[in-house]
Design an enzyme around this catalytic site. Structure first.
Site, short mmCIF file in Angstrom:
data_model
loop_
_atom_site.label_atom_id
_atom_site.label_comp_id
_atom_site.label_asym_id
_atom_site.label_seq_id
_atom_site.Cartn_x
_atom_site.Cartn_y
_atom_site.Cartn_z
N LYS A 177 -20.47 -37.68 -63.54
CA LYS A 177 -19.73 -38.37 -64.61
C LYS A 177 -18.31 -38.73 -64.16
CE LYS A 177 -22.38 -36.27 -68.42
NZ LYS A 177 -22.26 -35.56 -69.72
N ASN B 133 -18.01 -33.12 -68.90
CA ASN B 133 -18.65 -31.95 -68.28
C ASN B 133 -19.35 -32.25 -66.95
OD1 ASN B 133 -20.78 -33.34 -69.34
ND2 ASN B 133 -21.50 -31.71 -70.69
N HIS C 218 -24.72 -35.12 -65.62
CA HIS C 218 -25.87 -35.24 -66.51
C HIS C 218 -27.12 -34.95 -65.70
CE1 HIS C 218 -28.83 -36.83 -69.30
NE2 HIS C 218 -29.41 -37.35 -68.22
P1 IDP Z 1 -26.79 -32.15 -71.71
O1 IDP Z 1 -25.90 -33.16 -71.05
O2 IDP Z 1 -26.47 -30.74 -71.25
O3 IDP Z 1 -28.25 -32.49 -71.62
P2 IDP Z 1 -26.88 -33.06 -74.50
O4 IDP Z 1 -27.05 -32.15 -75.68
O5 IDP Z 1 -28.02 -33.97 -74.14
O6 IDP Z 1 -26.41 -32.16 -73.26
O7 IDP Z 1 -25.60 -33.96 -74.80
C1 IDP Z 1 -25.28 -35.07 -74.01
C2 IDP Z 1 -23.80 -35.06 -73.73
O8 IDP Z 1 -23.10 -35.26 -74.96
C3 IDP Z 1 -23.26 -33.74 -73.17
O9 IDP Z 1 -23.38 -33.63 -71.78
C4 IDP Z 1 -21.81 -33.80 -73.60
O10 IDP Z 1 -21.05 -34.58 -72.69
C5 IDP Z 1 -21.89 -34.51 -74.93
N1 IDP Z 1 -21.93 -33.53 -76.00
C6 IDP Z 1 -22.96 -32.78 -76.43
N2 IDP Z 1 -22.63 -32.00 -77.47
C7 IDP Z 1 -21.34 -32.27 -77.73
C8 IDP Z 1 -20.42 -31.79 -78.71
O11 IDP Z 1 -20.73 -30.94 -79.55
N3 IDP Z 1 -19.17 -32.33 -78.63
C9 IDP Z 1 -18.80 -33.27 -77.73
N4 IDP Z 1 -19.64 -33.74 -76.79
C10 IDP Z 1 -20.89 -33.25 -76.79
#
Ligand code: IDP
Length: 141
Positions: free
Chosen positions: A11, A114, A117
């Site tokens: 990212k 973070n 992905h």
């Molecule tokens: P993942 O990337 O670990 O699969 P997902 O639940 O699919 O997680 O969420 C996609 C992306 O959305 C996450 O990597 C993160 O960047 C963002 N995200 C998920 N939950 C939150 C939240 O509660 N607040 C802000 N960003 C979030």
């Protein structure tokens, strides 16, 4: 265990930190092979389509804003159990909860930015790989 393919995205935060090489080294050291890769600066439309399943979530707008804030590196990783192995290397979505030694623990500070992905199931891996790569851009090794 079967040989699988999964989509990985480095990212914008990790690209900005100059951590592309260190992150790819972790995949390779774990036995995953890069079989396709490209750097892209995502449009809002492309990022929004990728995260369409989160469209109704309160963080969707920020997520698209972040994913379009700078270039990303998208890759297809191939190997035994590649989907779960990549998720293990990445660590938990929230870096504060990510196990020590995982990519998110080492390269990310917040849940919004973070570092990486990774596809979370065979169905999403298939969709996500096809979202970024044509079949002729993938080089089996
Ligand atoms: P993942 O990337 O670990 O699969 P997902 O639940 O699919 O997680 O969420 C996609 C992306 O959305 C996450 O990597 C993160 O960047 C963002 N995200 C998920 N939950 C939150 C939240 O509660 N607040 C802000 N960003 C979030």
């Amino acid at each position: 265990m079967a040989t699988e393919r999964t989509l990985s995205i480095i990212k914008p935060d990790a690209v900005a930190k100059n951590a592309i090489g260190e992150i790819i080294a972790r995949f390779e050291k774990a036995g995953l092979k890069v079989v396709a890769a490209k750097m892209l600066h995502l449009s809002e439309e492309k990022a929004g389509g990728f995260y369409a399943e989160h469209k109704e979530r309160p963080f969707f707008k920020d997520l698209v804003g972040f994913m379009t804030s700078g270039p990303v590196v998208v890759q297809v990783l191939e190997g035994e159990d590649a989907i779960a192995k990549n998720r293990e290397l990445m660590g938990a979505t929230n870096p504060k909860e990510a196990a020590p030694g995982t990519i998110r623990a080492d390269f990310a500070e917040t849940i919004d930015a973070n570092a990486v992905h990774g596809s979370d199931s065979p169905a999403s891996a298939e969709r996500e790989v096809a979202y970024f790569f044509n079949a002729d851009e993938i080089c089996p090794r």
